[in-house]
Structure formats: C-alpha cells, structure tokens
Design a protein around this motif. Structure first.
Motif, mmCIF file in Angstrom:
data_model
loop_
_atom_site.group_PDB
_atom_site.id
_atom_site.type_symbol
_atom_site.label_atom_id
_atom_site.label_comp_id
_atom_site.label_asym_id
_atom_site.label_seq_id
_atom_site.Cartn_x
_atom_site.Cartn_y
_atom_site.Cartn_z
ATOM 1 N N TYR A 1 5.785 5.944 -3.240
ATOM 2 C CA TYR A 1 4.527 5.570 -3.883
ATOM 3 C C TYR A 1 3.515 5.158 -2.827
ATOM 4 C CZ TYR A 1 7.505 5.053 -8.062
ATOM 5 O OH TYR A 1 8.378 5.257 -9.091
ATOM 6 N N ALA A 2 2.236 5.396 -3.110
ATOM 7 C CA ALA A 2 1.157 4.925 -2.239
ATOM 8 C C ALA A 2 -0.077 4.655 -3.091
ATOM 9 C CB ALA A 2 0.834 5.949 -1.148
ATOM 10 N N ALA A 3 -0.805 3.589 -2.737
ATOM 11 C CA ALA A 3 -2.024 3.213 -3.461
ATOM 12 C C ALA A 3 -3.227 3.680 -2.660
ATOM 13 C CB ALA A 3 -2.073 1.705 -3.678
ATOM 14 N N CYS A 4 -3.707 4.895 -2.963
ATOM 15 C CA CYS A 4 -4.819 5.462 -2.203
ATOM 16 C C CYS A 4 -5.535 6.522 -3.030
ATOM 17 C CB CYS A 4 -4.304 6.078 -0.899
ATOM 18 S SG CYS A 4 -5.609 6.742 0.159
ATOM 19 N N PRO B 1 -7.140 1.168 -6.028
ATOM 20 C CA PRO B 1 -6.411 2.351 -6.503
ATOM 21 C C PRO B 1 -5.066 2.003 -7.133
ATOM 22 C CG PRO B 1 -6.275 2.169 -4.110
ATOM 23 C CD PRO B 1 -7.255 1.131 -4.560
ATOM 24 N N ASP B 2 -4.718 2.730 -8.174
ATOM 25 C CA ASP B 2 -3.381 2.640 -8.733
ATOM 26 C C ASP B 2 -2.408 3.360 -7.808
ATOM 27 O OD1 ASP B 2 -4.308 1.313 -11.023
ATOM 28 O OD2 ASP B 2 -4.785 3.226 -12.002
ATOM 29 N N GLU B 3 -1.144 3.023 -7.936
ATOM 30 C CA GLU B 3 -0.137 3.718 -7.143
ATOM 31 C C GLU B 3 0.001 5.161 -7.598
ATOM 32 O OE1 GLU B 3 3.227 0.794 -5.294
ATOM 33 O OE2 GLU B 3 3.558 1.501 -7.327
ATOM 34 N N VAL B 4 0.068 6.051 -6.626
ATOM 35 C CA VAL B 4 0.338 7.463 -6.890
ATOM 36 C C VAL B 4 1.801 7.720 -6.557
ATOM 37 C CG1 VAL B 4 -0.244 9.839 -6.295
ATOM 38 C CG2 VAL B 4 -2.030 8.093 -6.344
ATOM 39 N N GLN B 5 2.502 8.366 -7.452
ATOM 40 C CA GLN B 5 3.911 8.645 -7.242
ATOM 41 C C GLN B 5 4.086 10.036 -6.650
ATOM 42 O OE1 GLN B 5 6.383 8.024 -10.670
ATOM 43 N NE2 GLN B 5 8.263 8.651 -9.625
ATOM 44 N N GLU C 1 10.771 8.997 3.951
ATOM 45 C CA GLU C 1 9.487 9.287 3.312
ATOM 46 C C GLU C 1 8.336 8.582 4.015
ATOM 47 O OE1 GLU C 1 11.016 10.088 -1.265
ATOM 48 O OE2 GLU C 1 10.625 8.046 -0.562
ATOM 49 N N VAL C 2 8.521 7.304 4.316
ATOM 50 C CA VAL C 2 7.425 6.551 4.927
ATOM 51 C C VAL C 2 7.190 6.990 6.368
ATOM 52 C CG1 VAL C 2 6.630 4.247 5.607
ATOM 53 C CG2 VAL C 2 7.729 4.576 3.383
ATOM 54 N N PHE C 3 8.262 7.288 7.095
ATOM 55 C CA PHE C 3 8.122 7.680 8.494
ATOM 56 C C PHE C 3 7.729 9.141 8.662
ATOM 57 C CE2 PHE C 3 9.737 3.654 9.445
ATOM 58 C CZ PHE C 3 9.785 3.430 10.811
ATOM 59 N N LYS C 4 8.239 10.000 7.793
ATOM 60 C CA LYS C 4 8.049 11.441 7.976
ATOM 61 C C LYS C 4 6.994 12.043 7.053
ATOM 62 C CE LYS C 4 11.388 12.190 11.018
ATOM 63 N NZ LYS C 4 11.107 12.733 12.362
ATOM 64 N N GLU C 5 6.749 11.404 5.912
ATOM 65 C CA GLU C 5 5.825 11.956 4.926
ATOM 66 C C GLU C 5 4.797 10.901 4.535
ATOM 67 O OE1 GLU C 5 8.287 13.367 1.750
ATOM 68 O OE2 GLU C 5 9.750 14.198 3.168
ATOM 69 N N THR C 6 4.203 10.269 5.525
ATOM 70 C CA THR C 6 3.276 9.165 5.323
ATOM 71 C C THR C 6 2.161 9.533 4.350
ATOM 72 O OG1 THR C 6 3.729 8.490 7.600
ATOM 73 C CG2 THR C 6 1.812 7.518 6.533
ATOM 74 N N LYS C 7 1.873 8.641 3.406
ATOM 75 C CA LYS C 7 0.892 8.926 2.360
ATOM 76 C C LYS C 7 -0.239 7.909 2.290
ATOM 77 C CE LYS C 7 3.150 12.511 0.726
ATOM 78 N NZ LYS C 7 2.638 13.872 0.933
ATOM 79 N N VAL D 1 0.813 -1.214 0.000
ATOM 80 C CA VAL D 1 0.000 0.000 0.000
ATOM 81 C C VAL D 1 0.850 1.268 0.000
ATOM 82 C CG1 VAL D 1 -1.998 -1.118 1.055
ATOM 83 C CG2 VAL D 1 -0.263 -0.060 2.524
ATOM 84 N N GLU D 2 2.091 1.159 0.480
ATOM 85 C CA GLU D 2 2.992 2.321 0.455
ATOM 86 C C GLU D 2 4.428 1.822 0.453
ATOM 87 O OE1 GLU D 2 3.846 6.614 2.660
ATOM 88 O OE2 GLU D 2 2.290 5.279 3.443
ATOM 89 N N ARG D 3 5.266 2.501 -0.307
ATOM 90 C CA ARG D 3 6.692 2.164 -0.334
ATOM 91 C C ARG D 3 7.505 3.418 -0.605
ATOM 92 N NH1 ARG D 3 8.213 0.704 -5.994
ATOM 93 N NH2 ARG D 3 6.337 0.900 -7.310
#
Length: 352
Positions: free
Chosen positions: A335-338, A325-329, A263-269, A256-258
């Motif tokens: 990337y995150a699928a949301c 959802p497709d991945e959003v870059q 990025e993952v810890f500080k800019e969670t999407k 769901v997110e990578r």
C-alpha cells in the motif's frame, strides 16, 4: 549493485525460506491511531491516522526520520505515552484480539512484558544501577508468573546464557558491563516472559558497528527460537534489509508506504521512500553526489489540507494540495498513500 541492494536480495531470499508465520491471525492491529501532545504554548500532532498490522512471527521495520512519530506510535501500544501532555485522541490498538484502549490498569500491567515487551534506545538508562542484573530479570519473571524467588533467579541465569552472558554474571551490577553487554541484558529482560510481540526501538544506536552486528544477529536467532513477532524501529535501511520481513515507511506522523521487504525495496510506490533510497551513498561510485530530499519536514504544530510531503515532492500534482491521499493498494500486502504517483515517472537510481 550497492551493498544495500545485496543485503536486501539476501534477506528477501532468506526470509522467503523461513517460516515467518504470515498465515493465521494478526497479533497486532492498529486502526486510525491519532496522538497529539498538548501544552500551554502549542499542540503537536505527533501521529495522524496510523494503520498497521503485525503478523505472527513477522518482523516489521518501522522506518522514518527523527520526529516522524515512530516511538510515540509504539509507546501507545503499551499505553505508555506520557499524559499529560500526550493524548491518544482516537484509534484502536488490538493485541491478540483485545483492545488495549479498553484495558484497566491491572490488565495493562499484566500485558506489559508478558504479551508486549520493549527494548528502549539507550541501554545505559534502561537498567536500574543499584540492582544486580539477575535480580532485574527475575523481577520481570515474578511480576507475570507465579514462581519462587529461587526459581526466577535460575530462569534469569538461563535467559542470560541465551543472550551470550555467563550465568555467574547475574550477580554483577550494570556498571560492570560494556554497552553491548548492557543491551544484551535489556534484551534478556524483554524476552524473559516469552512475549508475543517484541518492540525494538533503535536497539543498536548507542553501539559501535561490530557490536551492532552481533546484537542484531543474536536478536534474529532469539526471534526464531521464541517465535516472537517484532517491530524494529530504525532509520537505517541496511538494518531493515538484514532483519525485516515487512516494512512501513513513516513520515510526519503517517504511514506513507507499507509492504513486504521485496515490495518496498524493489517496487517502491511513494516518492518519500524513493528519496530515502536516493539519499544513500553509492559505494561503487565514490565520486557520485548524494541526492538528499529537498526542503524540510513539515511543522508538527500545524495541520495541512493536503499531502504532508507535497512541498518536497517532485511528482506533486494539483490534487495533492487538496486533501490527504487515501492508501492505494498495489497487491495483497503493498500500500502507498500518494495521488501523484505514475509508474513511468518514477526512476529510482540504485546503480543496479
């Protein structure tokens, strides 16, 4: 600021200074991987379109709840998904430029341990109880390299020394070792042939906290020495903060997110990633209540027309029910699928 936040900040700083080998080719590429378990009673959709890349000398944290599909995903990299009932329905797995799905049995045997090695969850069951540990390491070396029995045993002793075990203990049996020492032996076996990729499936789960820290520190040092790319499977975000360069968050068989650790810890999407952080206790406010993710994980024996997280998501919109959802870059690496994500609506509270 929470302890987890401090760990992440320290790790981000350290990792940025370390040569993690991000430039150059990917040692692993997984494309649209789908795996299911077929039984007479039902079909379990374990992995549902996973895409992953692993850069040379990088450590990737694969995070998610129990049952998310993490172990099934990495077993497929070695073509070790039990069949039956496991079926790799589709996808490509590219290791060092070669498609694992097209390898013969002989090629797979050569790849396992030589190009990809795996540390399994329980060291108690990973070792042969009737073989000396030195012989078990030497056997792995002889299977992949043309060396004599004497030379393989000498190299086994050298490998034991690198994981903090004296060479004379090569003649001991697994039952003569503690849990932490057994895990060190398992790591020695995995690294014996200097693989390109090391998979660690919750390697500290069966160990107490003090030994966990020692094993993780040793793994980090060995990874830097051997220049090995690593996939660290865990549900412990603290371990991710301490050891990983990049993170992939897995939920119900999907990534769901990578992105990078920062990025993952500080800019969670993704709202699921937010939920994981919000469910952690705050050591600076012991009276604060935990905020668990509401609801239950979806039934893996069912298929869903929309996002698999939609029933638990506080940010769901109508579009979330209509298709996955497709991945959003968001950057070159994030990337995150949301579909329901909105920068203004997310408000992660971490006590900072």
């Amino acid at each position: 600021m929470r302890l987890l936040e401090r760990c992440a900040n320290d790790a981000i700083s350290t990792n940025s200074e370390r040569n993690t080998g991000f430039e150059g080719e990917n040692v692993l590429e997984v494309k649209d991987l789908r795996i299911r378990y077929e039984t007479e009673d039902a079909v379990v959709y374990a992995v549902n379109g996973v895409n992953l890349t692993l850069k040379r000398q990088c450590t990737l944290g694969l995070v998610g709840e129990t049952g998310a599909g993490k172990t099934t995903t990495v077993l497929s990299l070695l073509r070790l998904v039990p069949s039956p009932p496991g079926v790799i329905a589709s996808g490509e797995i590219i290791v060092n430029g070669r498609n694992v799905m097209q390898m013969s049995s002989r090629e797979l045997q050569q790849m396992r341990g030589n190009e990809i090695a795996m540390i399994f969850q329980d060291p108690m069951t990973s070792l042969n109880p009737v073989m000396r540990v030195g012989d078990q390491i030497a056997e792995s070396i002889r299977k992949h390299e043309k060396v004599s029995k004497k030379e393989s045993l000498e190299r086994a002793k050298e490998t034991l020394l690198k994981v903090g075990i004296t060479a004379d203990r090569a003649n001991d049996y697994p039952h003569q070792f503690s849990g932490g020492m057994k895990q060190r032996v398992v790591i020695a076996i995995a690294l014996a042939c200097n693989p390109t990729i090391l998979i660690a499936d919750e390697p500290t789960t069966a160990l107490d906290v003090t030994i966990q820290a020692q094993v993780l520190e040793m793994m980090k040092a060995l990874k830097d020495e051997y220049k090995t790319a690593t996939i660290m499977i865990t549900h412990d975000l603290g371990i991710v903060a301490e050891t990983c360069d990049e993170v992939a968050v897995m939920y119900a068989g999907r990534i769901v997110e990578r992105g990078t650790l920062r990025e993952v810890f500080k800019e969670t999407k993704h709202p699921y990633t937010e939920g994981l952080f919000n469910s952690l206790p705050d050591i600076n406010d012991r009276k604060s209540e935990l905020r668990p993710i509401k609801g239950q994980t979806p039934d893996p024996m069912k298929t869903y027309p929309g996002c698999v997280f939609v029933e638990r998501c506080p940010y769901a919109v109508d579009a979330c029910f209509e298709g996955y959802p497709d991945e959003v870059q968001f950057s070159d690496t994030h990337y995150a699928a949301c579909k329901g994500y909105n920068d203004k609506s997310f408000h992660i509270m971490r006590g900072g």
